[in-house]
Enzyme design. Structure first.
Site, PDB file in Angstrom:
ATOM      1  N   GLU A 112      -3.168  13.353   9.619  1.00  0.00           N
ATOM      2  CA  GLU A 112      -3.458  13.210   8.111  1.00  0.00           C
ATOM      3  C   GLU A 112      -4.969  12.940   8.224  1.00  0.00           C
ATOM      4  O   GLU A 112      -5.372  11.805   7.661  1.00  0.00           O
ATOM      5  CB  GLU A 112      -2.389  12.328   7.434  1.00  0.00           C
TER       6      GLU A 112
ATOM      7  N   ASP B 140      -0.761   8.835   9.829  1.00  0.00           N
ATOM      8  CA  ASP B 140      -1.414   8.506   8.915  1.00  0.00           C
ATOM      9  C   ASP B 140      -2.727   8.144   9.418  1.00  0.00           C
ATOM     10  O   ASP B 140      -2.949   7.190  10.382  1.00  0.00           O
ATOM     11  CB  ASP B 140      -0.745   7.601   8.171  1.00  0.00           C
TER      12      ASP B 140
ATOM     13  N   ARG C  55       4.044  12.801  10.442  1.00  0.00           N
ATOM     14  CA  ARG C  55       2.937  12.662  10.047  1.00  0.00           C
ATOM     15  C   ARG C  55       2.073  11.393  10.477  1.00  0.00           C
ATOM     16  O   ARG C  55       2.729  10.221  10.316  1.00  0.00           O
ATOM     17  CB  ARG C  55       3.297  12.577   8.403  1.00  0.00           C
TER      18      ARG C  55
ATOM     19  N   ASP D  51       0.936  -1.400  -0.027  1.00  0.00           N
ATOM     20  CA  ASP D  51       0.000   0.247   0.105  1.00  0.00           C
ATOM     21  C   ASP D  51       0.851   1.133  -0.164  1.00  0.00           C
ATOM     22  O   ASP D  51       0.672   1.989   0.845  1.00  0.00           O
ATOM     23  CB  ASP D  51      -1.061  -0.122   1.256  1.00  0.00           C
TER      24      ASP D  51
ATOM     25  N   HIS E  99       0.754  12.751  -2.997  1.00  0.00           N
ATOM     26  CA  HIS E  99       0.713  11.290  -3.451  1.00  0.00           C
ATOM     27  C   HIS E  99      -0.507  10.790  -3.794  1.00  0.00           C
ATOM     28  O   HIS E  99      -0.668   9.946  -4.454  1.00  0.00           O
ATOM     29  CB  HIS E  99       1.569  10.379  -2.537  1.00  0.00           C
ATOM     30  N   ASP E 100      -1.483  11.385  -3.150  1.00  0.00           N
ATOM     31  CA  ASP E 100      -2.952  10.759  -2.897  1.00  0.00           C
ATOM     32  C   ASP E 100      -3.712  11.243  -4.147  1.00  0.00           C
ATOM     33  O   ASP E 100      -3.270  12.289  -4.964  1.00  0.00           O
ATOM     34  CB  ASP E 100      -3.836  11.074  -1.736  1.00  0.00           C
TER      35      ASP E 100
ATOM     36  N   HIS F 277      -3.038   0.760  11.665  1.00  0.00           N
ATOM     37  CA  HIS F 277      -2.822  -0.580  11.396  1.00  0.00           C
ATOM     38  C   HIS F 277      -1.250  -1.326  11.152  1.00  0.00           C
ATOM     39  O   HIS F 277      -0.372  -0.247  10.948  1.00  0.00           O
ATOM     40  CB  HIS F 277      -3.492  -0.724  10.348  1.00  0.00           C
TER      41      HIS F 277
ATOM     42  N   ARG G 269      -3.398   5.889  -8.807  1.00  0.00           N
ATOM     43  CA  ARG G 269      -2.935   6.963  -8.165  1.00  0.00           C
ATOM     44  C   ARG G 269      -1.203   6.866  -8.674  1.00  0.00           C
ATOM     45  O   ARG G 269      -0.480   8.068  -8.409  1.00  0.00           O
ATOM     46  CB  ARG G 269      -2.939   6.847  -6.871  1.00  0.00           C
TER      47      ARG G 269
END
Length: 656
Positions: free
Chosen positions: A331, A289, A287, A146, A400-401, A189, A525
């Site tokens: 984020e 996530d 950051r 991911d 990046h998203d 996670h 992406r």
């Protein structure tokens, strides 16, 4: 902390614990440790309260809290002297400065590895970037990565990037050049290949309690009834069956990403240890996530819950005690009213996350570019402007998203537009399916049931450069470059820390090589996550090339920003009245300094009445445009500032 403890007796017990534990750990309030001792004493009351709010009923709350305090002292004492000096040298709210400018990048796609990145520091210096966000670096299984957000080891740099030693060497070289470092941590996670998950698969009940694991589908079905699907196409549902232990585990994002169970305080302590490990690597901004997801509760969406905010405040308090120089970024890509909460509310205003992404305004910029109409953007500003003083935004045009269109329907309705049709137009426009559209993006995560979709594509391709190059359209190329620089200028000057996405400073168009990689081909992406060609980048030094025009323009904008202290994030942004719906204008004022940003999002020449500059305080007489070098005299109300298509001005008020 038993549930029978009174606050007074609890405080006494905790302070007694600190006293005895300090002696055991050789932590005496010596001269060299006086700052840590002070932070412990000052921060203990809120730390206790926040911990109690979450874990007061847990049977192991007492012993786990003691472990948390021990962790804070241990990591604080291990912090390198040079990092302690850096902590002390940073002024309060150091990150609000106009002198900071960032770039976000994938190390392997930018220059292969960390050693090579160290050799590229001169490139950033030339551009004017002094703040690097390195996308996920830590070990992540190939094919189940991911993009690095499925972490199998929070403390081991993935071999493809190099080693932890290489990362530390890079950080030290950056700090010698007064640069700042930002890394990611995934709190929500782990990879299913993480040590904790492997032990859970093997049947260890201690580590099964690190995750949301169930013997059958009863409770998972109850969760699924109220939890939305994040990736309905590629990863439907929120639970995955684990044959190794015959259980179901919560997997909100992908089936290889197991959600951590923060109802267990041992998980909190383990992840705080990882947070402080990054702090002691020398990270300036961490950051976090997907913080909106870190607390799950049956019968809810399990997003943006109050306990998630309590956890973030608790983590912030731990960081303040153990590594006060490190700031936190949440984020949270959620609605504006929810984003603001991640800065903290009530007694914890400006005491939760120091930063958030201004994702709403990013999307509104693209709305303006497609429509040539600024009214939806202006309608949405009331919520965004609630950001508290002392906190800041990451401002950006691309990252990046994907680009979500999650601003509220009410803001679209407010300007007389139909929300469904408006979003349909935007999706068609940026995917190149609207007649006459110059954009070459693609729809990401389309949901045929709801019609929802997000947008992928590089800054240059969405601004029309890719299509113009294919068609040999010289006018289109010039307009595309103008759009790119206008979009960047708009995000650089509205307030916050500007973050350029790598490749955008040189005009990279979509990279379609991802289609040949089975591990990436399902996720479009990757089209805006290019592989850098340093021959192309070297063309930034060839006068007149596209690369040179975009690179030089970006460098000039960053230089202007750094020359204007009024652009620091002093919560000093005022939007101008929409005298021309194609023109977005704002005022940044601090003390006796005033700077106006004026941006024409229309494809035609725009005319802005000089009255727009007379609505806020003393009427200026002269304005200096830092972008063109021209000076303007403020005219009569029936006279106009004339702005070329996609043109902009950075206008500083000149003293009379």
């Amino acid at each position: 902390m038993s549930t029978t403890s009174t606050p007074q007796s609890l405080n006494q017990r905790i302070y007694q614990y600190i006293s005895t534990e300090s002696k055991r750990m050789n932590f005496e309030p010596k001269e060299k440790d006086k700052d840590l001792n002070f932070r412990l004493m000052e921060g203990m009351d809120p730390l206790i309260q926040l911990y109690q709010n979450i874990y007061h009923t847990h049977p192991k709350a007492d012993q786990t809290f003691e472990k948390l305090i021990e962790t804070l002292i241990d990591f604080a004492q291990k912090r390198e002297p040079e990092l302690k000096k850096r902590d002390a040298a940073k002024k309060q709210n150091w990150f609000l400065s106009n002198e900071l400018a960032g770039m976000s990048l994938y190390v392997d796609r930018f220059c292969e590895n960390l050693k090579n990145l160290k050799s590229k520091l001169g490139y950033f210096d030339e551009l004017g970037v002094n703040f690097l966000h390195l996308m996920p670096l830590f070990e992540s299984p190939a094919g189940e990565s991911d993009g690095g957000y499925a972490v199998s080891n929070f403390r081991k740099v993935d071999a493809k990037f190099g080693s932890l030693k290489d990362l530390i060497a890079l950080r030290k070289a950056m700090q010698k050049q007064d640069m700042y470092l930002m890394l990611d941590i995934v709190l929500n996670h782990t990879s299913h290949r993480h040590e904790w998950a492997e032990k859970a698969k093997a049947g260890d009940p201690e580590f099964q309690d690190y995750f949301y694991m169930y013997d059958n589908r009863w409770i998972p079905n109850e969760f699924d009834a109220s939890m939305p699907e994040i990736f309905p196409e590629s990863s439907p549902g929120n639970f995955t069956y684990v044959p190794e232990c015959d259980k179901w585990v919560m997997t909100v994002f992908h089936n290889y990403q197991w959600d951590l169970n923060y109802m267990n305080p041992a998980v909190l302590v383990a992840m705080v240890e990882n947070v402080l490990f990054y702090a002691n690597l020398g990270v300036d901004l961490l950051r976090i996530d997907a913080p909106a997801f870190i607390w799950k509760q049956n019968g809810t969406s399990s997003q943006n819950l109050p306990q998630a905010h309590e956890l973030l405040r608790l983590i912030k308090q731990c960081v303040t005690i153990a590594s006060p120089g490190m700031a936190l970024l949440g984020e949270a890509i959620v609605a504006p009213k929810e984003i603001i909460k991640y800065f903290g509310t009530g007694d914890y205003t400006a005491k939760e996350c120091d930063f958030a992404y201004n994702a709403t305004h990013m999307a509104l910029q693209w709305d303006m570019l497609a429509t040539g109409d600024t009214r939806v953007m202006l309608a949405a500003q009331q919520d965004i402007l609630q950001k508290p003083f002392g906190t800041s935004w990451i401002t950006y045009t691309r990252c990046h998203d994907d680009i979500g269109l999650g601003y509220e329907d009410s803001k679209i309705i407010q300007v007389g537009k139909d929300p469904y049709q408006h979003r349909k137009f935007l999706k068609d426009y940026f995917s190149g399916n609207y007649p006459g559209s110059p954009s070459k993006g693609a729809l990401f995560s389309s949901n045929p049931k709801t019609g929802d979709a997000r947008i992928s594509g590089s800054l240059a391709s969405l601004c029309g450069l890719e299509k113009s190059l294919e068609e040999g359209d010289e006018l289109g190329i010039r307009l595309s470059i103008q759009k790119i620089l206008m979009m960047q200028a708009h995000s650089f000057f509205i307030g916050g820390l500007p973050m350029i996405f790598y490749g955008d400073e040189i005009g990279y168009t979509n990279d379609y090589s991802f289609l040949n990689d089975p591990g990436k081909s399902y996720d479009n992406r990757w089209m805006h996550r290019p592989m850098i060609d340093w021959v192309k980048n070297d063309r930034a030094h060839e006068s007149g090339t596209i690369e040179e025009q975009i690179f030089s323009g970006t460098r000039k904008l960053l230089g202007i920003r750094k020359s204007l202290p009024v652009i620091s994030d002093w919560k000093n942004l005022t939007w101008l009245s929409p005298h021309n719906i194609h023109v977005a204008g704002f005022l940044r004022a601090f003390g006796d300094k005033k700077v106006y940003g004026i941006f024409n999002f229309g494809s035609e020449t725009a005319y802005l009445t000089w009255y727009a500059f007379k609505e806020h305080g003393k009427t200026p007489e002269k304005l200096k445009d830092h972008w063109t070098g021209n000076e303007f005299e403020v005219g009569m109300d029936n006279e106009y500032l004339i702005i070329e298509p996609y043109g902009f001005h950075i206008l500083e008020v000149q003293k009379g």
